[in-house]
Design an enzyme around this catalytic site. Structure first.
Site, mmCIF file in Angstrom:
data_model
loop_
_atom_site.group_PDB
_atom_site.id
_atom_site.type_symbol
_atom_site.label_atom_id
_atom_site.label_comp_id
_atom_site.label_asym_id
_atom_site.label_seq_id
_atom_site.Cartn_x
_atom_site.Cartn_y
_atom_site.Cartn_z
ATOM 1 N N GLY A 134 -27.622 13.907 10.579
ATOM 2 C CA GLY A 134 -28.302 14.368 9.724
ATOM 3 C C GLY A 134 -29.376 15.343 10.415
ATOM 4 O O GLY A 134 -29.649 16.631 10.209
ATOM 5 N N ASP A 135 -29.812 15.235 11.949
ATOM 6 C CA ASP A 135 -30.625 15.873 12.397
ATOM 7 C C ASP A 135 -29.711 17.238 12.970
ATOM 8 O O ASP A 135 -30.303 18.256 12.973
ATOM 9 C CB ASP A 135 -31.401 15.146 13.639
ATOM 10 C CG ASP A 135 -32.559 14.301 13.147
ATOM 11 O OD1 ASP A 135 -33.188 14.864 12.286
ATOM 12 O OD2 ASP A 135 -32.807 13.257 13.629
ATOM 13 N N LEU A 136 -28.806 16.981 13.749
ATOM 14 C CA LEU A 136 -28.053 17.749 14.145
ATOM 15 C C LEU A 136 -27.371 18.873 13.475
ATOM 16 O O LEU A 136 -27.211 20.092 13.597
ATOM 17 C CB LEU A 136 -26.955 17.066 15.092
ATOM 18 C CG LEU A 136 -27.389 16.355 15.945
ATOM 19 C CD1 LEU A 136 -26.139 15.495 16.773
ATOM 20 C CD2 LEU A 136 -27.969 16.724 17.447
ATOM 21 N N THR B 85 -30.444 21.076 12.617
ATOM 22 C CA THR B 85 -30.345 22.123 13.793
ATOM 23 C C THR B 85 -29.511 23.230 13.896
ATOM 24 O O THR B 85 -29.783 24.409 13.826
ATOM 25 C CB THR B 85 -30.236 21.330 15.098
ATOM 26 O OG1 THR B 85 -31.165 20.232 15.362
ATOM 27 C CG2 THR B 85 -29.996 22.262 16.486
ATOM 28 N N GLN C 278 -32.155 18.699 5.590
ATOM 29 C CA GLN C 278 -31.216 17.877 6.361
ATOM 30 C C GLN C 278 -30.038 17.480 5.443
ATOM 31 O O GLN C 278 -28.725 17.160 5.802
ATOM 32 C CB GLN C 278 -31.634 16.598 6.844
ATOM 33 C CG GLN C 278 -32.800 16.765 8.007
ATOM 34 C CD GLN C 278 -33.585 15.561 8.530
ATOM 35 O OE1 GLN C 278 -34.480 15.096 7.580
ATOM 36 N NE2 GLN C 278 -33.403 15.110 9.678
#
Length: 416
Positions: free
Chosen positions: A186-188, A191, A218
């Site tokens: 979710g974070d990546l 990003t 996200q």
């Protein structure tokens, strides 16, 4: 040229060569999605300034693993996502800290933040305020559910995005419980889409002088990585379920046992299947009328009854290394490596995907390298991460034009 091109070699600030040389980024974010976005920009030459609260540092500075030097510790996690940046502190709740941010924004190209939507506006530092100071500013806001919509104010983490975006329900073993993807997808995902949106907006700003808000959620980012799940549902009403290590319909394309472990093998097209039959000494199977086309091999019952047993028999006779040596130049086949094997693999070194950062006071730290390879303006990912507030004076004086007395006054007032 960048919107507010920072001259290289500014006194007290390191030179930043690269494709983004001269671009000034204020990274107000914490932990992963935002900091990784800033780190990527720093690798390619942007001057990225990490801004933290003087009394509330980025919590990832305390994440393991730790480099140790006497009683001092340095987070390897923090270093990996913040190396190559400068670091200052500003307390946005103070008049001095708020004004200092506005003065830096006047000379910046990009702001990155990953607070809950509304947080910066509540501080009197929302996008509209910053854009009034610098109309060319690219303001990248990464959040759980986005800046708009009924869910926008909900708190979110990586697992929130994986759950809300469908990944948990699609991952794991067949008939098993929902399973989190083993990395912070979710974070990546946020990003990667954040970087893309930022660079698109930067190009527009450079061409027109018009900045904009880049809104990346996200959950949205996870949904955009669910491959065919959305159209499977909207076209056929099919709801994606966990398939373990197999693809939902591409076959053979999964994990198989070998003599000393497991390999991935994915010879599903007609050409690859024909090549596989030849490599493993059974070329006649390519013309077997029951399994001679991709569509026939995709049929689940035919696959389980005929195709998979053939592949299992082929692969179980050899070790992973033997299979790679005999077939990997022709077929997509690879040993399932553990992370130590990945780090120590000569192929990883050949691509500079593990680099050594010399961290002052702590010695060398090996982190992952930069996957984007540019021929003319290559990345420089092996720079140290900044200490807490390490560059406050030099940034405020070098970019915002503050005097030493002004910085000292901010420090005395607790604004930095």
């Amino acid at each position: 040229m960048p919107v507010n091109a920072l001259p290289l070699g500014l006194p007290g600030l390191p030179t930043r060569p690269g494709a983004l040389a001269g671009v000034v980024v204020l990274d107000l974010s914490r932990v992963l999605a935002g900091p990784y976005c800033g780190k990527m920009l720093a690798d390619f030459g942007a001057t990225v300034i990490k801004v933290e609260n003087p009394r509330d540092a980025d919590v990832s500075r305390g994440f393991p693993p730790y480099l140790k030097a006497g009683d001092d510790e340095l987070s390897g996690y923090y270093t990996q996502y913040n190396n190559g940046k400068l670091a200052i502190t500003l307390d946005f709740a103070t008049d001095g800290g708020k004004q200092a941010l506005l003065d830096l924004v006047a000379h910046a190209d990009i702001v990155i933040e990953n607070f809950r939507p509304g947080t910066m506006a509540k501080l009197g530092l929302g996008y509209d305020v910053l854009a009034a100071v610098n109309p060319r500013l690219v303001y990248t806001a990464i959040s759980g559910y986005g800046q708009t919509g009924s869910r926008s104010r909900r708190p979110a983490f990586d697992s929130t995005a994986q759950a809300a975006g469908g990944l948990w329900s699609m991952n794991g073993e067949p008939d098993g419980i929902p399973t989190r993807v083993g990395v912070t997808m979710g974070d990546l995902a946020a990003t990667l889409f954040g970087i893309t949106g930022t660079l698109l907006a930067l190009r527009h700003a450079e061409a027109t002088g018009e900045g904009q808000l880049v809104d990346v959620a996200q959950v949205d980012s996870v949904i955009a990585l669910t491959e065919s799940a959305v159209v499977d549902y909207t076209v056929d009403g099919k709801i994606a379920r966990p398939t373990g290590n197999a693809h939902s319909w591409v076959r053979p394309y999964e994990l198989f046992p070998c003599a000393d472990g497991h390999v991935f093998f994915g010879a599903y097209t007609d050409k690859l299947w024909r090549d596989a039959c030849a490599v493993f000494g059974q070329p006649e199977l390519a013309d077997d009328p029951e399994i001679d086309t991709m569509r026939k091999r995709f049929d689940e019952q035919t696959y389980l009854r005929r195709v998979r047993p053939i592949v299992v028999e082929w692969l179980s006779r050899h070790t992973g290394a033997e299979l790679e040596a005999m077939a990997s130049d022709v077929l997509p086949i690879t040993l399932v490596r553990t992370i130590d094997q990945v780090v120590d693999d000569p192929g990883t070194a050949e691509r500079d995907m593990v680099v050594e950062v010399e961290q002052p006071g702590f010695g060398p730290l090996r982190i992952f390298g930069q996957p984007i390879k540019l021929g003319a303006t290559p990345a420089e990912p092996a720079r140290p991460a900044p200490g807490f507030a390490e560059h406050t004076d030099v940034v405020l004086r070098g970019i915002a034009g503050y005097t030493a007395d002004q910085v000292a006054g901010l420090r005395a007032a607790g604004a930095v």
